[in-house]
Design an enzyme around this catalytic site. Structure first.
Site, PDB file in Angstrom:
ATOM      1  N   GLY A 121      45.882  37.012  49.421  1.00  0.00           N
ATOM      2  CA  GLY A 121      46.329  35.853  48.656  1.00  0.00           C
ATOM      3  C   GLY A 121      46.971  36.284  47.350  1.00  0.00           C
ATOM      4  O   GLY A 121      46.789  37.416  46.895  1.00  0.00           O
ATOM      5  N   CYS A 122      47.718  35.369  46.748  1.00  0.00           N
ATOM      6  CA  CYS A 122      48.427  35.715  45.520  1.00  0.00           C
ATOM      7  C   CYS A 122      47.444  35.987  44.384  1.00  0.00           C
ATOM      8  O   CYS A 122      47.482  37.054  43.756  1.00  0.00           O
ATOM      9  CB  CYS A 122      49.411  34.605  45.146  1.00  0.00           C
ATOM     10  SG  CYS A 122      48.723  32.941  45.120  1.00  0.00           S
ATOM     11  N   TYR A 123      46.563  35.040  44.120  1.00  0.00           N
ATOM     12  CA  TYR A 123      45.586  35.257  43.047  1.00  0.00           C
ATOM     13  C   TYR A 123      44.723  36.490  43.315  1.00  0.00           C
ATOM     14  O   TYR A 123      44.490  37.304  42.408  1.00  0.00           O
ATOM     15  CB  TYR A 123      44.695  34.027  42.877  1.00  0.00           C
ATOM     16  CG  TYR A 123      45.339  32.815  42.262  1.00  0.00           C
ATOM     17  CD1 TYR A 123      45.930  32.868  41.005  1.00  0.00           C
ATOM     18  CD2 TYR A 123      45.326  31.583  42.915  1.00  0.00           C
ATOM     19  CE1 TYR A 123      46.487  31.739  40.418  1.00  0.00           C
ATOM     20  CE2 TYR A 123      45.881  30.449  42.339  1.00  0.00           C
ATOM     21  CZ  TYR A 123      46.460  30.524  41.090  1.00  0.00           C
ATOM     22  OH  TYR A 123      46.994  29.394  40.527  1.00  0.00           O
ATOM     23  N   THR A 125      45.397  39.198  44.924  1.00  0.00           N
ATOM     24  CA  THR A 125      46.137  40.445  44.706  1.00  0.00           C
ATOM     25  C   THR A 125      46.149  40.802  43.230  1.00  0.00           C
ATOM     26  O   THR A 125      45.814  41.916  42.814  1.00  0.00           O
ATOM     27  CB  THR A 125      47.583  40.296  45.215  1.00  0.00           C
ATOM     28  OG1 THR A 125      47.557  40.103  46.627  1.00  0.00           O
ATOM     29  CG2 THR A 125      48.423  41.516  44.874  1.00  0.00           C
ATOM     30  N   CYS A 126      46.542  39.840  42.410  1.00  0.00           N
ATOM     31  CA  CYS A 126      46.668  40.100  40.980  1.00  0.00           C
ATOM     32  C   CYS A 126      45.300  40.332  40.347  1.00  0.00           C
ATOM     33  O   CYS A 126      45.124  41.229  39.518  1.00  0.00           O
ATOM     34  CB  CYS A 126      47.386  38.918  40.329  1.00  0.00           C
ATOM     35  SG  CYS A 126      48.068  39.291  38.709  1.00  0.00           S
TER      36      CYS A 126
END
Lengths: 346, 346, 346, 346
Positions: free
Chosen positions: C149-151, C153-154
């Site tokens: 997921g985007c969150y 990953t970061c």
């Protein structure tokens, strides 16, 4: 205390009506009509109204509403108001229609540009086009007000003095308009998603936007002749604001001072139209949240044209503010009641 | 009619003071102080004020101003107000300082975080921290008000009930704040250019922002003990608005209803603090242009923490609105005079 | 030349996959799957692809696609990929799933947070979590990749070194995340309209966002123990970008240099994770359009916490870019093929 | 490998040149000139270049640079390049000037519109106006390229076929242009602050913008006669993008198909000019980050006018991209080398 009913209270124009009327000392909203949110608390749809508005949304029964309200604002899709209007309603309550249904006198023009049948053309003659600065006296005695469109308000007020005084050739008028996205309404469409609008600009409705005949009709009255013009709207990544940049050929050589005097002639006494100082171009941010239209012009001696500019908040002077201004006129109140709104900057 | 002087009238907070005072029936601005624009028409600096304000900008002579005004607002850089303040000024006019000069009682803390010498520490004891909801009574009799910072106002009001009631462990407080760009002021800096801020978000002042000790001091009074916390501001691509998201560990298991009752205990009678309904997260757009702070909270039973949220317009409740609220208290007016501003949406 | 099929090619992540693959010298898209636009030209849905992509959209028949493609990207709503997956598909084509279906190993956790039944839990064990910097070797031999997921990953990349080295107390981790609006997808919802998002910021999914267990699982592997943490996402008025600001208590006193060495240990050889210089906070604009994650940290000796920050383009490293990075690993290509994208500024 | 020097590398156009050249397989930057940041690491000015560009900024010594580089890009304020140019420089390196210094053949027109003296008019005749689609052959053999302005590129390409074919009356041309804010440069001015530009639109330079004579000259060549026209730029709250909406009277009645054939005649073989399908209006977002100009038109039979539209990224095709296109032509490379940039959406 004027009892107010709003049909379409949960659209952006309806919401702005609510905001303005909350600060209007002589009016009280008795009906928050919203077919989509019946029985839901209004403040749950617009949380900015939390602890300010306690009412729940009602249906769009115009007949019933006419018995409870002194004035009805219809901030509804094209065709709705015309399909509901009756003599009985008008005999009981004033109606200020924010849709286009009664703006265009020629029913054929309406039906041709809007692509729908007009269900109550019998009221077209009676309806008064509610551009207060121009039709003030007619508005006072009216029962049915056709509240002007956003683009037509800004366009007409910016160009009107030049046409009225016969200083420009009407056949050369070109209006290039730019609008914030609230003008597109609150409908859930992909085209209006944040990511589609943000960091983007586009023209739309080129050579076919429905506000064209409305502008042509109003400027035509000023000119005393039929006018055909170009009107091109653009969608700008901002919430509020309309800017119009209009071009026309001057009939003869004129000076800045001469044109300035013409604009002053029509607007010096108008609170809501501000003719800016020389070389100051209108900016939408300078009128945001207020009922002002800022106008100015620039003569181009190289081409013999004049560039006329106007900036306005599309939801205030372009919709709800002008509707309240009309209401004030209808009820004999000072025209600026509830409208002494200082623009919010930044 | 209260005669008002503003020093720093052409900054964003000063401009907002002018906007709010234009709608204040008991106040009149007699001095638009702006060192950068002396003798220039105020409305040429802020064209939104065209035909509303006719005055020209004056200098920042506090002593002279104190003879002409009943109250002076200083919306000036850190250090200015402290360097100008005298007993004579305070004996003639009330002063509401929007800078940080009198917010922190311990002059060493001030000088350490701000990196400048405090030029009038003798007034620190007298100055009242103007967070109206908490210090209302002290404010009424004051001569010198330290108007709270934007982040501290939103942070303190969002967290205060929990600390005051001893429900959270103060040593676990973490405040993650997000602000619109008007908070950075109107100075011409590359970092604040449109293209640098737009489509961007960043933290700044991490572990070192000057509003940290101010929040710690105010929450410390509530806790009855010294508090050390983390405060991280972020710059958001919008003009106005502050949102704070705060985290802390609950001392014991609590229910939603218990915490809701605590917030209501402190804010139910407060017009300008709205405790939102269950599961509704504050949004800055819902308070834009108004003096409201919207607060709410969420209990996370998985981690034993509570997430406290607050949203506010940084230029209104975070600066000019709160300053007017303080003025109203100082002069015995109803606290909401001139502040019944309905949030502008969208 | 790798033959690529995309299911969900007209969502924002799907569109970004197309953009990146147009610049990938070893891949060719053979299937633009989009249930909503079957038979419509892809470039009519995304006009940026005019004269670049000539294909029309196809359906989402995974089985047929598996026969035509070497690798399938599913950029589809939760549950879709799991409901379609079969051994036969996996025996014919590699699958990189951009949805959450195979990210969480414990099917009960998945079903509890996502509120849907998992239709093919038999593939959960086989699926490899495609966070390339951490699981590079496992990815190489896989058939089924769960693209992070985007969150997550970061968040994971920003915090991983600290957890892996045991320098922070995992029970104190709080992640405050901010995302651009493309993360909300291209669905036509009122909440995502321009006027609702613009000039606004809000938290959402507080204490309940579905990316929470995914982050907890990945950081848990690094810690060697179960982790429970707070994760709060916010919606920011920008198209692209995720910024995370994470907080945790340091287990002991450390210096900047020590922590810098730890981050360098894990990322110095990584092309796509940039550890910024001292005191430089990550900004989303600096990575826009690229596959980079910019990370940095700040130690707060006052509170004994470390603030960890990360910025990333949610559609690139947070979705399509990482998916291509996974594809490169799966097919033995240099990991950065097609991903040497220089961030676009401004 | 072409050795490239850039003077003005830290402006927005210079920064875009760096971005594009990083992806150009046949060019290598050997000189990052920036008077303001001499000896500072380039990547500290533009952090997006962190770990991509390791060089430090140098001065603007054109003579020295000419000995080290094969081609020099000057992305500098008006007047700089003209004041530095010598025969010796041109004998050693190709020069592509992104300023206006060599765009206008008539030195009196230049000096009148720009208000400065031209210091090297002797090179005006030699300089080639680098609008590649029109002057391709002349560019190939040139030493000194006047890289076109952003507005002139978009305006000329949108209108050119109609003028060249004599289908419109040139005296009726009106160009209403809208630009993102990066066109205003990176200088720290109050007018370009985020809060002044955001949520705002305005016209500027009305009837006096310096790009007017440049457009007139180029369209004049196409018409074979002197042209005088109106050009009005507007500032739009977005980073990148130019949209032009141009109006002119058709000389005779024409059909859509006829005009489409005319546009195709000039652009069908051009990679970077895309004539959109019928009724599709150009949008700046569809070309963002790329070297495309999207053009289209609409005939208005009511007024006898044609509305011509064009959209472009002002920093790419309007500056750095076109400069690279010119470089490719100068050095005999395929014209699209390093320019196969897929537009970034959203």
């Amino acid at each position: 205390m004027i009892k107010v009913g709003i049909i379409g209270a949960t659209g952006y124009a309806g919401g702005e009506l609510v905001r303005l009327l909350m600060g209007h000392k002589d009016a009280r909203i008795v009906w928050y009509g919203s077919r989509s949110y019946i029985d839901k608390k209004y403040a749950e749809v617009y949380q900015n109204m939390f602890q300010i508005v306690e009412d729940v949304c009602k249906d769009d029964n115009l007949e019933k509403l006419a018995e409870e309200a002194d004035v009805i604002f219809t901030a509804t899709p094209q065709g709705f108001c015309a399909s509901m209007m009756t003599e009985e309603i008008l005999s009981k309550a004033k109606v200020i229609d924010l849709s286009a249904d009664y703006r265009i006198k020629d029913v054929n023009v309406y039906e041709s540009w809007y692509g729908i049948e007009h269900k109550s053309p019998q009221f077209l003659e009676e309806a008064v086009y509610g551009l207060c600065e121009i039709n003030r006296e007619k508005i006072r005695g009216a029962r049915l007000i056709a509240n002007p469109g956003c683009y037509p308000t800004c366009s007409t007020l910016s160009i009107y003095p030049m046409v009225k005084e016969g200083l420009i050739d009407p056949s050369t008028i070109i209006i290039d308009a730019k609008s914030g996205t609230s003008g597109a309404g609150r409908g859930a469409k992909v085209d209006n998603l944040f990511c589609e609008v943000n960091e983007n600009i586009k023209a739309y409705g080129v050579a076919g936007h429905r506000h064209t005949p409305e502008i042509e009709e109003q400027l035509g009255y000023a000119a005393g002749e039929k006018i055909t013009l170009n009107f091109t709207p653009h969608l700008v990544p901002m919430n509020r604001g309309i800017l119009i940049t209009a071009y026309a050929s001057l009939k003869e050589t004129v000076t800045y001072e001469e044109i300035k005097a013409v604009y002053d002639k029509y607007y010096q006494k108008e609170q809501f139209v501000r003719v800016l100082d020389k070389d100051i171009c209108p900016q939408t941010k300078w009128v945001e949240g207020s009922n002002y239209v800022d106008v100015n012009f620039k003569i181009d001696p190289r081409t013999g044209r004049i560039i006329m500019m106007g900036a306005m908040d599309n939801l205030v002077k372009g919709a709800a503010g002008q509707a309240v201004q009309n209401m004030n006129l209808l009820f004999g109140l000072p025209e600026n009641t509830g409208l002494n709104l200082v623009p919010v900057f930044p």
